[in-house]
Design a protein around this motif. Structure first.
Motif, PDB file in Angstrom:
ATOM      1  N   MET A  14       0.841  -1.171   0.000  1.00 42.30           N
ATOM      2  CA  MET A  14       0.000   0.000   0.000  1.00 42.30           C
ATOM      3  C   MET A  14       0.891   1.241   0.000  1.00 42.30           C
ATOM      4  O   MET A  14       1.790   1.371   0.816  1.00 42.30           O
ATOM      5  N   SER A  15       0.649   2.139  -0.939  1.00 44.17           N
ATOM      6  CA  SER A  15       1.469   3.341  -1.082  1.00 44.17           C
ATOM      7  C   SER A  15       1.110   4.371  -0.026  1.00 44.17           C
ATOM      8  O   SER A  15      -0.033   4.475   0.403  1.00 44.17           O
ATOM      9  N   ARG A  16       2.116   5.148   0.341  1.00 43.86           N
ATOM     10  CA  ARG A  16       1.940   6.253   1.272  1.00 43.86           C
ATOM     11  C   ARG A  16       2.210   7.534   0.505  1.00 43.86           C
ATOM     12  O   ARG A  16       3.101   7.604  -0.337  1.00 43.86           O
ATOM     13  N   TYR A  17       1.453   8.598   0.823  1.00 44.82           N
ATOM     14  CA  TYR A  17       1.549   9.861   0.102  1.00 44.82           C
ATOM     15  C   TYR A  17       1.835  10.995   1.074  1.00 44.82           C
ATOM     16  O   TYR A  17       1.510  10.915   2.252  1.00 44.82           O
ATOM     17  N   GLU A  18       2.419  12.066   0.520  1.00 44.57           N
ATOM     18  CA  GLU A  18       2.605  13.282   1.296  1.00 44.57           C
ATOM     19  C   GLU A  18       2.007  14.453   0.525  1.00 44.57           C
ATOM     20  O   GLU A  18       1.968  14.452  -0.701  1.00 44.57           O
ATOM     21  N   ILE A  19       1.535  15.443   1.269  1.00 47.24           N
ATOM     22  CA  ILE A  19       0.958  16.650   0.684  1.00 47.24           C
ATOM     23  C   ILE A  19       1.971  17.763   0.876  1.00 47.24           C
ATOM     24  O   ILE A  19       2.349  18.068   2.008  1.00 47.24           O
ATOM     25  N   ALA A  20       2.425  18.375  -0.226  1.00 36.96           N
ATOM     26  CA  ALA A  20       3.424  19.447  -0.162  1.00 36.96           C
ATOM     27  C   ALA A  20       2.861  20.701  -0.808  1.00 36.96           C
ATOM     28  O   ALA A  20       2.123  20.640  -1.798  1.00 36.96           O
ATOM     29  N   PHE A  21       3.204  21.854  -0.247  1.00 33.31           N
ATOM     30  CA  PHE A  21       2.711  23.145  -0.745  1.00 33.31           C
ATOM     31  C   PHE A  21       3.903  24.045  -1.023  1.00 33.31           C
ATOM     32  O   PHE A  21       4.830  24.137  -0.213  1.00 33.31           O
ATOM     33  N   SER A  22       3.875  24.738  -2.179  1.00 33.31           N
ATOM     34  CA  SER A  22       4.973  25.619  -2.578  1.00 33.31           C
ATOM     35  C   SER A  22       4.542  27.066  -2.748  1.00 33.31           C
ATOM     36  O   SER A  22       5.274  27.857  -3.316  1.00 33.31           O
ATOM     37  N   GLY A  23       3.340  27.418  -2.298  1.00 32.53           N
ATOM     38  CA  GLY A  23       2.884  28.801  -2.405  1.00 32.53           C
ATOM     39  C   GLY A  23       2.086  29.109  -3.657  1.00 32.53           C
ATOM     40  O   GLY A  23       1.748  30.263  -3.905  1.00 32.53           O
ATOM     41  N   ARG A  24       1.772  28.109  -4.468  1.00 35.21           N
ATOM     42  CA  ARG A  24       1.003  28.346  -5.700  1.00 35.21           C
ATOM     43  C   ARG A  24      -0.481  28.391  -5.374  1.00 35.21           C
ATOM     44  O   ARG A  24      -0.963  27.666  -4.500  1.00 35.21           O
ATOM     45  N   THR A  25      -1.205  29.245  -6.108  1.00 34.43           N
ATOM     46  CA  THR A  25      -2.647  29.370  -5.905  1.00 34.43           C
ATOM     47  C   THR A  25      -3.378  28.983  -7.182  1.00 34.43           C
ATOM     48  O   THR A  25      -2.795  28.954  -8.263  1.00 34.43           O
ATOM     49  N   VAL A  26      -4.658  28.693  -7.043  1.00 40.27           N
ATOM     50  CA  VAL A  26      -5.512  28.369  -8.179  1.00 40.27           C
ATOM     51  C   VAL A  26      -5.600  29.609  -9.068  1.00 40.27           C
ATOM     52  O   VAL A  26      -5.712  30.731  -8.556  1.00 40.27           O
TER      53      VAL A  26
END
Length: 184
Positions: free
Chosen positions: A1-13
């Motif tokens: 089973m894969s594990r994921y991470e959520i990363a944010f770089s400051g980009r917006t919609v």
């Protein structure tokens, strides 16, 4: 089973107002303005890790509805190995005694140790060198000079003399209360 991470770089919609996105994320993460500003610093920051695929998708969709674009990364994906170039050969001692014609006197030539440092290879940095142990690196302070003030026009009054202090006002006479009586 894969594990994921959520990363944010400051980009917006696209089309989202930055202040609105910051306010939405502050409410979503229950964070103060300082932490939200840290998220928008431009650096890649991992918000959450060790998530399963369903949870990672929930995080991505909720954060996207708030106006931010996050990156969902599979933590179990194989890491690509990068082979670095060998370090440059050391120059002979006689060559280091005299700088090359292209290199200015007292300038340091930076050789990159990896891909990240290669961005700094063209930096023109002064060669400050190192001072011996125990050397005082702070410049000496000049001795403080007393200001030159001409006081010859002033004199000192003798002990006990009146220096012009304000005199106390004389006590006022007591009011006449003979006509007042106390009632039983």
């Amino acid at each position: 089973m894969s594990r994921y991470e959520i990363a944010f770089s400051g980009r917006t919609v696209p089309g989202a107002q930055l202040d609105s996105v910051k306010a939405n994320l502050a409410k979503l993460f229950q964070a103060d303005a300082q932490r939200i500003e840290l998220l928008f610093s431009g650096r890649r920051m991992v918000i959450k890790n060790n998530l399963d695929a369903v949870s990672a998708e929930k995080y991505r969709s909720v954060i996207e509805r708030a106006g931010a674009i996050v990156e969902v990364v599979d933590m179990d994906a194989p890491v690509e190995e990068i082979e670095l170039a060998p370090p440059p050969a050391a120059a002979p001692a006689s060559a280091s005694a005299q700088p090359p014609a292209a290199q200015a006197q007292g300038r340091l030539k930076v050789a990159p140790r990896d891909g990240y440092m290669a961005a700094f290879a063209a930096v023109d940095a002064p060669d400050f060198g190192l001072a011996p142990v125990g050397t005082d690196l702070q410049d000496g302070k000049p001795e403080a000079q007393a200001p030159r003030v001409d006081l010859s026009q002033f004199s000192v009054a003798p002990v006990g003399s009146d220096m012009g202090q304000a005199k106390a006002a004389p006590a006022a006479p007591a009011p006449d209360t003979s006509h007042l009586k106390l009632a039983d």
